[in-house]
Design a protein around this motif. Structure first.
Motif, PDB file in Angstrom:
ATOM      1  N   GLU A  67       0.937  -1.206  -0.140  1.00 10.23           N
ATOM      2  CA  GLU A  67       0.070   0.285   0.068  1.00 10.23           C
ATOM      3  C   GLU A  67       0.804   1.345  -0.025  1.00 10.23           C
ATOM      4  N   ILE A  71       1.053   4.600  -2.827  1.00  5.94           N
ATOM      5  CA  ILE A  71       0.821   5.327  -2.636  1.00  5.94           C
ATOM      6  C   ILE A  71       2.092   6.460  -3.421  1.00  5.94           C
ATOM      7  N   TYR A  75       1.685   9.210  -5.619  1.00 10.77           N
ATOM      8  CA  TYR A  75       1.416  11.280  -5.949  1.00 10.77           C
ATOM      9  C   TYR A  75       3.198  10.769  -5.577  1.00 10.77           C
ATOM     10  N   ARG A  81       1.571  15.456  -0.318  1.00 13.67           N
ATOM     11  CA  ARG A  81       0.669  14.331  -0.126  1.00 13.67           C
ATOM     12  C   ARG A  81       0.748  13.615  -0.066  1.00 13.67           C
ATOM     13  N   GLN A  82       2.000  13.381  -0.311  1.00 17.74           N
ATOM     14  CA  GLN A  82       2.452  11.816  -0.504  1.00 17.74           C
ATOM     15  C   GLN A  82       2.490  11.307   0.909  1.00 17.74           C
ATOM     16  N   GLU A  85      -0.587  10.683   3.690  1.00 21.79           N
ATOM     17  CA  GLU A  85      -1.487  10.288   3.120  1.00 21.79           C
ATOM     18  C   GLU A  85      -0.816   8.823   3.586  1.00 21.79           C
ATOM     19  N   LYS A  88      -1.960   8.880   7.385  1.00 21.78           N
ATOM     20  CA  LYS A  88      -2.430   8.477   7.472  1.00 21.78           C
ATOM     21  C   LYS A  88      -2.953   6.684   8.001  1.00 21.78           C
ATOM     22  N   LEU A  89      -1.665   6.469   6.831  1.00 20.48           N
ATOM     23  CA  LEU A  89      -2.010   5.052   6.805  1.00 20.48           C
ATOM     24  C   LEU A  89      -1.307   4.067   8.076  1.00 20.48           C
TER      25      LEU A  89
END
Length: 356
Positions: A67, A71, A75, A81-82, A85, A88-89
């Motif tokens: 995953e 990402i 991104y 943004r990368q 994310e 967040k993961l």
């Protein structure tokens, strides 16, 4: 400037020297060597729980590594943004990347503190942090197989003379420690690399780090041993020995936990699954069947609804039905012919008469 590191390190060393000094003598090289070794063990024991968290964090990161790669590809041009994310993961999986680095980050200042404290133990010096002048003099006089713990192979001759130590004695003690510490570093890294998944090993960055830990770091210990005091070599050897044993213990423990979870999950699926050849249970009276579940009765009802109802046909009377002796009674209800009125001749047609 770094007294907040030097004082705790010197205090732990002083405590262990007080213990082993009563056994082997205050000026014994064995007592001081064991003090350094148990200083390492004390530190690693305090970091045992963070180390277990580090291993668990690495395991979880290996699980959702695909995953993370998605990402990065999605991104690739947007670094901000990368990072958001990925963070967040990681928070969704309960992984803290900084928690995995804690054991290593703590060992670095301890190594620096011990190196500085040992270099401060010199002839004629007074108090050194938690040690008084008597403690410093005890360390200076202590020898391990003829070599002082503060001496190293490339040490200038005048400094060796101040410690009353021959370079040959330092070489005899230091070289075996250098070789053993280098081999221990290699096997520690090898044990860690063996636990990596194939996808992680295929990553180019991971492959480079594996080569560094497997070959460059052990070579660095071997070369650095020429400039490290004997006490630092003891520190390095005991630290790698503890790490190797701890990895073996923790990995086996986590493997058993994961295997137990797998067995429990399989047993739960078997308990919930219907037995071979068994039909699903029909819902009880007044109980609605689960959505999407078709029972045997519901299937039968559905089939019955699809079939059109056939009209009932009148049964034609037979001779046996018209004979009174067939049932032993002439007026039995079972001998009545459907469609006929009792008391009238069956030969006459039923219907309305025409009015004249």
């Amino acid at each position: 400037m770094l007294n907040f590191i030097y004082y705790p390190v010197s205090f732990i060393l002083w405590c262990w020297h007080w213990v082993f000094g009563h056994v082997f003598g205050e000026s014994s090289g064995v007592a001081w060597a064991l003090s350094v070794v148990f200083l390492v063990f004390t530190l690693r024991a305090l970091l045992f729980k963070p180390f277990v968290g580090q291993v668990r964090s690495m395991r979880k990161m290996q699980e959702f590594a695909p995953e993370l790669q998605k990402i990065k590809k999605k991104y690739g041009n947007d670094r901000q943004r990368q990072a958001a994310e990925m963070q967040k993961l990681q928070s969704e999986h309960g992984v803290n990347p900084l928690g995995g680095c804690l054991p290593m980050l703590v060992q670095i200042p301890v190594f620096i503190g011990l190196f500085h404290v040992l270099r401060s133990f010199r002839p004629g010096w007074g108090e050194v942090y938690f040690f008084d002048a008597k403690g410093v003099e005890s360390f200076v006089q202590a020898k391990l197989f003829g070599a002082n713990l503060s001496t190293f192979i490339t040490m200038p001759a005048d400094q060796l003379a101040a410690f009353s130590t021959q370079r040959s004695s330092v070489i005899i003690v230091a070289i075996p420690l250098m070789i053993i510490a280098s081999i221990a570093t290699h096997f520690t890294a090898r044990h860690s690399v063996a636990r990596q998944t194939q996808s992680a090993m295929d990553n180019p960055q991971t492959a480079i780090m594996n080569k560094l830990t497997l070959y460059i770091f052990p070579l660095g210990v071997l070369i650095g041993g020429l400039f490290f005091p004997i006490a630092i070599l003891l520190y390095w050897l005991s630290n790698n020995g503890w790490t190797l044993a701890q990895q073996h213990f923790v990995y086996r423990r986590i493997d058993r936990e994961e295997e137990a979870k797998k067995v429990e999950a399989i047993s739960q699926r078997k308990d919930l699954a219907p037995k071979p050849g068994a039909k699903p249970n029909a819902p009880r009276a007044g109980q609605k069947p689960a959505p999407g579940v078709r029972t045997g009765n519901a299937k039968a009802m559905g089939t019955a609804k699809k079939r059109p109802a056939q009209p009932a046909q009148d049964k034609q009377p037979t001779a046996a039905d018209l004979t009174p002796e067939s049932n032993g009674s002439s007026a039995s209800s079972n001998t009545e012919i459907p469609g006929l009125i009792t008391g009238r001749s069956p030969g006459k047609k039923q219907g309305n008469k025409k009015r004249r």
